[in-house]
Write a protein that holds these residues in place. Structure first.
Motif, PDB file in Angstrom:
ATOM      1  N   GLY A  36       0.799  -1.218   0.000  1.00  9.68           N
ATOM      2  CA  GLY A  36       0.000   0.000   0.000  1.00  9.68           C
ATOM      3  C   GLY A  36       0.829   1.264   0.000  1.00  9.68           C
ATOM      4  O   GLY A  36       0.351   2.326   0.438  1.00  9.68           O
ATOM      5  N   GLY A  37       2.060   1.168  -0.507  1.00 12.33           N
ATOM      6  CA  GLY A  37       2.960   2.306  -0.441  1.00 12.33           C
ATOM      7  C   GLY A  37       3.042   3.112  -1.718  1.00 12.33           C
ATOM      8  O   GLY A  37       2.485   2.748  -2.761  1.00 12.33           O
ATOM      9  N   GLU A  38       3.762   4.218  -1.618  1.00 10.16           N
ATOM     10  CA  GLU A  38       4.041   5.064  -2.772  1.00 10.16           C
ATOM     11  C   GLU A  38       5.340   4.616  -3.428  1.00 10.16           C
ATOM     12  O   GLU A  38       6.230   4.061  -2.767  1.00 10.16           O
ATOM     13  CB  GLU A  38       4.150   6.528  -2.346  1.00 10.16           C
ATOM     14  CG  GLU A  38       2.850   7.126  -1.848  1.00 10.16           C
ATOM     15  CD  GLU A  38       3.014   8.593  -1.484  1.00 10.16           C
ATOM     16  OE1 GLU A  38       2.309   9.432  -2.053  1.00 10.16           O
ATOM     17  OE2 GLU A  38       3.872   8.894  -0.622  1.00 10.16           O
ATOM     18  N   TRP A  39       5.434   4.904  -4.729  1.00  5.69           N
ATOM     19  CA  TRP A  39       6.628   4.550  -5.500  1.00  5.69           C
ATOM     20  C   TRP A  39       7.025   5.760  -6.331  1.00  5.69           C
ATOM     21  O   TRP A  39       6.263   6.217  -7.179  1.00  5.69           O
ATOM     22  CB  TRP A  39       6.334   3.344  -6.397  1.00  5.69           C
ATOM     23  CG  TRP A  39       7.522   2.765  -7.105  1.00  5.69           C
ATOM     24  CD1 TRP A  39       8.520   2.015  -6.563  1.00  5.69           C
ATOM     25  CD2 TRP A  39       7.830   2.849  -8.504  1.00  5.69           C
ATOM     26  NE1 TRP A  39       9.418   1.624  -7.525  1.00  5.69           N
ATOM     27  CE2 TRP A  39       9.020   2.123  -8.730  1.00  5.69           C
ATOM     28  CE3 TRP A  39       7.205   3.458  -9.596  1.00  5.69           C
ATOM     29  CZ2 TRP A  39       9.598   2.005  -9.996  1.00  5.69           C
ATOM     30  CZ3 TRP A  39       7.774   3.349 -10.850  1.00  5.69           C
ATOM     31  CH2 TRP A  39       8.961   2.621 -11.044  1.00  5.69           C
ATOM     32  N   LEU A  40       8.203   6.300  -6.050  1.00  3.65           N
ATOM     33  CA  LEU A  40       8.679   7.507  -6.708  1.00  3.65           C
ATOM     34  C   LEU A  40       9.749   7.163  -7.737  1.00  3.65           C
ATOM     35  O   LEU A  40      10.421   6.133  -7.624  1.00  3.65           O
ATOM     36  CB  LEU A  40       9.260   8.486  -5.686  1.00  3.65           C
ATOM     37  CG  LEU A  40       8.281   9.261  -4.787  1.00  3.65           C
ATOM     38  CD1 LEU A  40       7.475   8.338  -3.871  1.00  3.65           C
ATOM     39  CD2 LEU A  40       9.029  10.287  -3.928  1.00  3.65           C
ATOM     40  N   VAL A  41       9.909   8.029  -8.709  1.00  2.04           N
ATOM     41  CA  VAL A  41      11.002   7.906  -9.679  1.00  2.04           C
ATOM     42  C   VAL A  41      11.921   9.111  -9.521  1.00  2.04           C
ATOM     43  O   VAL A  41      11.468  10.256  -9.483  1.00  2.04           O
ATOM     44  CB  VAL A  41      10.475   7.822 -11.128  1.00  2.04           C
ATOM     45  CG1 VAL A  41      11.636   7.898 -12.122  1.00  2.04           C
ATOM     46  CG2 VAL A  41       9.698   6.528 -11.330  1.00  2.04           C
ATOM     47  N   ARG A  42      13.206   8.825  -9.390  1.00  2.25           N
ATOM     48  CA  ARG A  42      14.231   9.865  -9.262  1.00  2.25           C
ATOM     49  C   ARG A  42      15.257   9.661 -10.364  1.00  2.25           C
ATOM     50  O   ARG A  42      15.712   8.541 -10.601  1.00  2.25           O
ATOM     51  CB  ARG A  42      14.920   9.760  -7.900  1.00  2.25           C
ATOM     52  CG  ARG A  42      16.069  10.758  -7.709  1.00  2.25           C
ATOM     53  CD  ARG A  42      16.904  10.392  -6.487  1.00  2.25           C
ATOM     54  NE  ARG A  42      16.083  10.215  -5.325  1.00  2.25           N
ATOM     55  CZ  ARG A  42      16.411   9.463  -4.275  1.00  2.25           C
ATOM     56  NH1 ARG A  42      17.563   8.798  -4.269  1.00  2.25           N
ATOM     57  NH2 ARG A  42      15.613   9.347  -3.250  1.00  2.25           N
ATOM     58  N   MET A  43      15.631  10.717 -11.044  1.00  4.46           N
ATOM     59  CA  MET A  43      16.651  10.628 -12.080  1.00  4.46           C
ATOM     60  C   MET A  43      17.997  11.003 -11.464  1.00  4.46           C
ATOM     61  O   MET A  43      18.240  12.166 -11.121  1.00  4.46           O
ATOM     62  CB  MET A  43      16.301  11.555 -13.245  1.00  4.46           C
ATOM     63  CG  MET A  43      16.836  11.111 -14.571  1.00  4.46           C
ATOM     64  SD  MET A  43      16.294   9.458 -15.110  1.00  4.46           S
ATOM     65  CE  MET A  43      14.533   9.691 -15.306  1.00  4.46           C
TER      66      MET A  43
END
Length: 302
Positions: A36-43
């Motif tokens: 149930g978590g968030e998933w971020l994208v970082r460059m």
């Protein structure tokens, strides 16, 4: 009360995504979503000379084509140099970071042994102050070898290092003025509220340094899990340097299925003929973290 789960996938735009990248993305994504978590994208484009023009946009298009959905805006390290400078200034003010005048040749001539990551352990030449007539080329973080730094990885078990002997005081800002990966990733994980880091085991040796830096800056320490890394038939990690084949969006369902099986998930044979959405639906319903192989490197069949 523990904070809500926040994970991330952080590719470097030095080329297109390949199967090894997909394994890391799938593992981190499913670990986040099934909790149930968030998933971020970082460059992670802090090392600007290595960035390939257009690669960041191509990475995002590939992720979207493979069915990944990320939360919030993509963070670009190349836009965050002020944040890294502020963190370095805090460490300098606290007496935890110092200027280093050593060239690579001087370190090679004076180092007594190799570091755990394959480089040379810094011998501490400038730790007590710069030699007369020399100016700082880089900035380093002081490490403490009074006790081992240990953590328990969710996959690889207990990992321990003696930082002074295993790596030495490590670089935070390089001689070319760019900030080091270790500083950037720690600052970004803290600012983005990352609670869980799921990434490839090729970064396992960096984690004690990052935990030490988190402690020095007063940041929380995420929970770590280091996935097995995919290797070619020669035993080399799949990477841009080893000419790993770029992911093909037209083969997204098949490549996703392959990544799931690499991660130990018992995907049924009928998924080989299923559309991408069906593969994702099966993955989210059946994901088993416990099924992931514990070894750090797995060779792909030829």
């Amino acid at each position: 009360m523990n904070p809500p789960y926040r994970g991330r996938f952080a590719p470097s735009p030095s080329g297109p995504l390949h199967f090894g990248s997909l394994v890391a993305a799938v593992g981190s994504y499913l670990d986040a979503r099934t909790q149930g978590g968030e998933w971020l994208v970082r460059m992670e484009d802090v090392d600007t000379p290595r960035n390939v023009p257009g690669a960041a946009d191509e990475i995002l298009r590939t992720l979207a084509a493979f069915g990944f959905e990320w939360d919030g805006a993509v963070l670009y390290q190349s836009a965050r140099f002020e944040a890294y400078a502020a963190a370095l200034a805090k460490l300098i003010e606290a007496g935890l970071a110092y200027g280093c005048a050593c060239s690579r040749k001087e370190i090679a001539d004076s180092a007594t042994h190799a570091a755990i990551d394959g480089g040379l352990a810094y011998p501490g030449t400038c730790r007590g102050g710069l030699p007369a007539g020399r100016t700082a080329r880089a900035w380093r973080l002081r490490v403490d070898d009074a006790a081992e730094l240990a953590f328990v990885d969710r996959l690889q078990g207990r990992i321990a290092q003696h930082l002074e002997s295993d790596v030495g005081d490590f670089v935070l800002r390089r001689a070319d003025g760019l900030f080091a990966y270790q500083l950037a990733v720690v600052v970004d994980d803290a600012e983005q509220g990352i609670t869980h880091v799921v990434r490839g085991a090729d970064l396992l040796a960096s984690t004690p340094r990052q935990i030490w830096l988190q402690r020095c800056l007063g940041y929380p320490v995420p929970i770590y899990a280091h996935l097995p890394v995919a290797a070619n038939e020669a035993g080399e990690k799949l990477s841009k340097q080893t000419k790993a084949r770029a992911l093909c969006p037209d083969m997204a369902a098949a490549e996703l299925l392959r990544a799931l099986r690499f991660l130990g998930q018992p995907a049924p044979d009928e998924l080989a003929r299923a559309p991408l959405a069906a593969v994702w639906a099966w993955a989210q319903e059946n994901w088993s973290f416990g099924a992931i192989p514990r070894q750090p490197l797995i060779a792909l069949p030829a």
